[in-house]
Design an enzyme around this catalytic site. Structure first.
Site, PDB file in Angstrom:
ATOM      1  N   LYS A 128     -13.539   0.944   4.466  1.00 22.08           N
ATOM      2  CA  LYS A 128     -13.762  -0.391   4.218  1.00 22.08           C
ATOM      3  C   LYS A 128     -15.018  -0.664   4.920  1.00 22.08           C
ATOM      4  O   LYS A 128     -15.496  -0.265   5.921  1.00 22.08           O
ATOM      5  CB  LYS A 128     -12.574  -1.222   5.333  1.00 22.08           C
ATOM      6  CG  LYS A 128     -11.215  -1.056   4.310  1.00 22.08           C
ATOM      7  CD  LYS A 128     -11.010  -1.672   3.263  1.00 22.08           C
ATOM      8  CE  LYS A 128      -9.621  -2.034   2.679  1.00 22.08           C
ATOM      9  NZ  LYS A 128      -9.693  -2.695   1.435  1.00 22.08           N
ATOM     10  N   ASP A 156     -15.335   0.124   0.125  1.00 23.70           N
ATOM     11  CA  ASP A 156     -14.494  -1.067  -0.298  1.00 23.70           C
ATOM     12  C   ASP A 156     -15.222  -2.181   0.447  1.00 23.70           C
ATOM     13  O   ASP A 156     -14.750  -2.599   1.617  1.00 23.70           O
ATOM     14  CB  ASP A 156     -12.921  -1.014  -0.164  1.00 23.70           C
ATOM     15  CG  ASP A 156     -12.208  -2.126  -0.971  1.00 23.70           C
ATOM     16  OD1 ASP A 156     -12.796  -3.092  -1.541  1.00 23.70           O
ATOM     17  OD2 ASP A 156     -10.894  -2.095  -0.853  1.00 23.70           O
ATOM     18  N   GLU A 182     -16.683  -0.623  -4.242  1.00 24.27           N
ATOM     19  CA  GLU A 182     -15.399  -1.641  -4.802  1.00 24.27           C
ATOM     20  C   GLU A 182     -16.100  -2.973  -4.520  1.00 24.27           C
ATOM     21  O   GLU A 182     -16.342  -3.168  -3.339  1.00 24.27           O
ATOM     22  CB  GLU A 182     -14.118  -1.318  -4.380  1.00 24.27           C
ATOM     23  CG  GLU A 182     -13.548  -0.165  -4.956  1.00 24.27           C
ATOM     24  CD  GLU A 182     -11.924  -0.296  -4.379  1.00 24.27           C
ATOM     25  OE1 GLU A 182     -11.515  -1.232  -4.133  1.00 24.27           O
ATOM     26  OE2 GLU A 182     -11.565   1.008  -3.945  1.00 24.27           O
ATOM     27  N   ASP A 205     -11.955  -4.571  -8.648  1.00 23.02           N
ATOM     28  CA  ASP A 205     -10.737  -4.488  -7.842  1.00 23.02           C
ATOM     29  C   ASP A 205     -10.162  -5.950  -7.907  1.00 23.02           C
ATOM     30  O   ASP A 205      -9.747  -6.520  -8.787  1.00 23.02           O
ATOM     31  CB  ASP A 205     -10.729  -3.895  -6.691  1.00 23.02           C
ATOM     32  CG  ASP A 205      -9.332  -3.904  -5.855  1.00 23.02           C
ATOM     33  OD1 ASP A 205      -8.412  -4.518  -6.396  1.00 23.02           O
ATOM     34  OD2 ASP A 205      -9.290  -3.387  -4.858  1.00 23.02           O
ATOM     35  N   LYS A 226      -4.242  -3.283  -8.651  1.00 26.78           N
ATOM     36  CA  LYS A 226      -3.289  -3.528  -7.763  1.00 26.78           C
ATOM     37  C   LYS A 226      -1.986  -4.380  -8.497  1.00 26.78           C
ATOM     38  O   LYS A 226      -2.337  -5.918  -8.478  1.00 26.78           O
ATOM     39  CB  LYS A 226      -3.956  -4.444  -6.614  1.00 26.78           C
ATOM     40  CG  LYS A 226      -4.569  -3.601  -5.658  1.00 26.78           C
ATOM     41  CD  LYS A 226      -5.116  -4.397  -4.412  1.00 26.78           C
ATOM     42  CE  LYS A 226      -5.938  -3.517  -3.507  1.00 26.78           C
ATOM     43  NZ  LYS A 226      -6.894  -2.895  -3.811  1.00 26.78           N
TER      44      LYS A 226
END
Length: 309
Positions: A128, A156, A182, A205, A226
């Site tokens: 992250k 991400d 992402e 995403d 997701k």
């Protein structure tokens, strides 16, 4: 017809931050329709609905089913959970590649403890970013790539940067060592701008679950799905079809679901993207999985909210 709804509370092994909000536990619902189960668990900071709203709609839908009426849930998490509970699951044949590790924490902490995350020398790991000062995150990335020469990173950003910030960040990276970045920005135009000028491979995403328009660009490598945020399984399946048409990777990714939801996401990944390692390494952050020794939902860990036979 057996219809039931349960609520669960699963503490995290340590508090986690979701879009600036600190959460100590994962809370959600498990729905049962005859022998089928589904999970309804809005993700704080990401889902459009709250858990209270999802619970109200789920009970209303189950009440309609008990009366023999058709249902049309509108909340994404409720759509997903009810679809899973009513789905005829095909036999699982494919063996998925192992999920890749999800690395979270402050750069200072991770600089000290990076070996705990990469002790098995994976070829891919997810980190992250856009949460701490840019120089600290870049220092961590440089260390990880230096210590693990065969490692590729998935980064991400959760739409955390402006166009200029993302451009600056990517300018310090070797794009060949990044699997993809992402959602660096909240707008697709900004993502396309940064990707074109830095040649950084990117993936979409959150933009998908937000329903924002996007187009194929040369640097777009993957769609990260997701299902808990996308809603009905038909919504996810439409994106899978689009990805195949454009020859993009499909990565099925979790929203910190319990063992019930994670097991179903793994089965969906086996159908939709059997050659891709799924993004399901969130299990390690939970203190339990709500499953008994036979792999079924453990009712002793659940609070009953609704039941009809």
């Amino acid at each position: 017809m057996t219809l039931a709804l349960y609520r669960y509370h699963l503490p995290f092994i340590q508090p986690l931050t979701f879009h600036g909000k600190v959460e100590a536990a994962r809370e959600g619902l498990l729905v049962r329709i005859d022998d089928g189960w589904g999970e309804i668990a809005p993700l704080p900071g990401f889902s459009k609905e709250t858990l209270a709203e999802a619970q109200t709609e789920a009970i209303a839908c189950l009440t309609q089913l008990a009366r023999g009426e058709a249902i049309a849930p509108r909340l994404p998490s409720v759509q997903f959970g009810l679809d899973c509970a009513r789905r005829q699951w095909p036999e699982q044949i494919a063996t998925l590649p192992d999920p890749y590790p999800l690395i979270q924490g402050s750069p200072q902490e991770l600089l000290k403890n990076w070996k705990l995350w990469l002790h098995e020398t994976p070829l891919k790991a997810k980190l992250k970013v856009a949460r701490y000062p840019m120089r600290d995150e870049l220092a961590l990335i440089r260390l990880l790539l230096d210590r693990r020469p065969n490692l590729k990173l998935v980064l991400d950003a959760n739409q955390g940067w402006t166009r200029e910030e993302a451009w600056a960040f990517c300018g310090h990276l070797d794009a060949n060592r990044i699997e993809y970045l992402e959602d660096p920005c909240a707008r697709f135009d900004d993502i396309a701008f940064v990707a074109a000028r830095t040649n950084m491979p990117v993936a979409l995403d959150e933009l998908l679950s937000q329903g924002e328009a996007w187009q194929p660009i040369p640097q777009l490598k993957a769609l990260v799905l997701k299902p808990m945020l996308l809603g009905s399984l038909a919504n996810s399946e439409a994106l899978v079809a689009r990805a195949r048409e454009l020859r993009l990777k499909v990565i099925v990714s979790s929203c910190f679901e319990s063992g019930v939801g994670l097991g179903q996401l793994a089965r969906l990944a086996g159908e939709w993207a059997p050659d891709q390692a799924p993004g399901l390494d969130t299990r390690r952050w939970l203190t339990g999985n709500l499953l008994d020794k036979q792999g079924n939902p453990d009712l002793a860990q659940l609070k009953p909210l609704f039941h009809r036979d």
